[in-house]
Design a protein around this motif. Structure first.
Motif, PDB file in Angstrom:
ATOM      1  N   ASP A  84       0.827  -1.206   0.000  1.00  0.00           N
ATOM      2  CA  ASP A  84       0.000   0.000   0.000  1.00  0.00           C
ATOM      3  C   ASP A  84       0.867   1.265   0.000  1.00  0.00           C
ATOM      4  OD1 ASP A  84      -2.573  -0.972  -0.225  1.00  0.00           O
ATOM      5  OD2 ASP A  84      -3.008  -0.892   1.920  1.00  0.00           O
TER       6      ASP A  84
ATOM      7  N   ASN B 158      -1.747   2.559  -2.428  1.00  0.00           N
ATOM      8  CA  ASN B 158      -2.831   1.828  -1.754  1.00  0.00           C
ATOM      9  C   ASN B 158      -3.363   0.652  -2.573  1.00  0.00           C
ATOM     10  OD1 ASN B 158      -2.893   3.356   0.682  1.00  0.00           O
ATOM     11  ND2 ASN B 158      -3.855   4.999  -0.484  1.00  0.00           N
TER      12      ASN B 158
ATOM     13  N   ARG C  30      -7.180  -0.849  -2.607  1.00  0.00           N
ATOM     14  CA  ARG C  30      -7.981  -0.686  -3.830  1.00  0.00           C
ATOM     15  C   ARG C  30      -8.419  -2.037  -4.381  1.00  0.00           C
ATOM     16  NH1 ARG C  30      -5.108   1.141  -7.944  1.00  0.00           N
ATOM     17  NH2 ARG C  30      -3.095   1.069  -6.911  1.00  0.00           N
TER      18      ARG C  30
ATOM     19  N   LYS D 133     -11.199  -3.491  -2.301  1.00  0.00           N
ATOM     20  CA  LYS D 133     -12.441  -2.761  -2.541  1.00  0.00           C
ATOM     21  C   LYS D 133     -13.075  -3.197  -3.861  1.00  0.00           C
ATOM     22  CE  LYS D 133     -14.359   1.880  -2.688  1.00  0.00           C
ATOM     23  NZ  LYS D 133     -14.084   3.313  -2.618  1.00  0.00           N
ATOM     24  N   GLU D 134     -12.243  -3.389  -4.887  1.00  0.00           N
ATOM     25  CA  GLU D 134     -12.753  -3.783  -6.202  1.00  0.00           C
ATOM     26  C   GLU D 134     -13.150  -5.253  -6.250  1.00  0.00           C
ATOM     27  OE1 GLU D 134     -11.589  -3.237 -10.864  1.00  0.00           O
ATOM     28  OE2 GLU D 134     -10.844  -1.870  -9.339  1.00  0.00           O
TER      29      GLU D 134
END
Length: 135
Positions: A61, A66, A70, A73-74
């Motif tokens: 990160d 990050n 990321r 999150k995806e």
């Protein structure tokens, strides 16, 4: 250049010195993450996924905008083990290094990466390595 040669190189030594100089801006977790990263480069067998993953993810990160955050999150369905593989791939570790870390064959690493690519529903012409390097 081998991973061990890179870990012992002047570039890495300079990074260590720069990190020490910036110590008032660097957290203990940052330093621990850097230590795990260097240890991994010098000896892939020393990597302990359960103990080191938090620090490795933090390092990725820090150095890759990050990336791990990321990615999670995806792709929230990725397991911690899959996230770990993604972080190691993002660090450009070779197939052999990944095999050494996981104590499995290079073919098993390739199959694992292929299953992850399918889970992430990536285009057939895109490799997992390419995708993660651009993410």
């Amino acid at each position: 250049m081998t991973i061990k040669e890179y870990a012992d190189s002047e570039e890495v030594k300079d990074m260590k010195i720069d990190t020490i100089k910036m110590n008032e801006f660097v957290s203990v977790q940052d330093l621990k993450a850097f230590e795990v990263y260097l240890r991994l480069l010098k000896n892939p067998y020393s990597y302990n996924m359960e103990d080191d993953f938090v620090y490795l993810k933090h390092w990725v990160d820090l150095t890759s905008e990050n990336f791990a955050s990321r990615l999670k999150k995806e792709y929230p369905r990725l397991t911690d083990k899959e996230m770990n593989v993604c972080c190691l791939v993002r660090m450009n570790l070779s197939l052999q290094s990944l095999a050494d870390i996981y104590c499995i064959s290079k073919n098993s690493v390739s199959r694992r990466k292929l299953r992850m690519k399918e889970k992430m529903e990536l285009a057939e012409e895109t490799t997992l390595d390419e995708y993660l390097s651009l993410l």
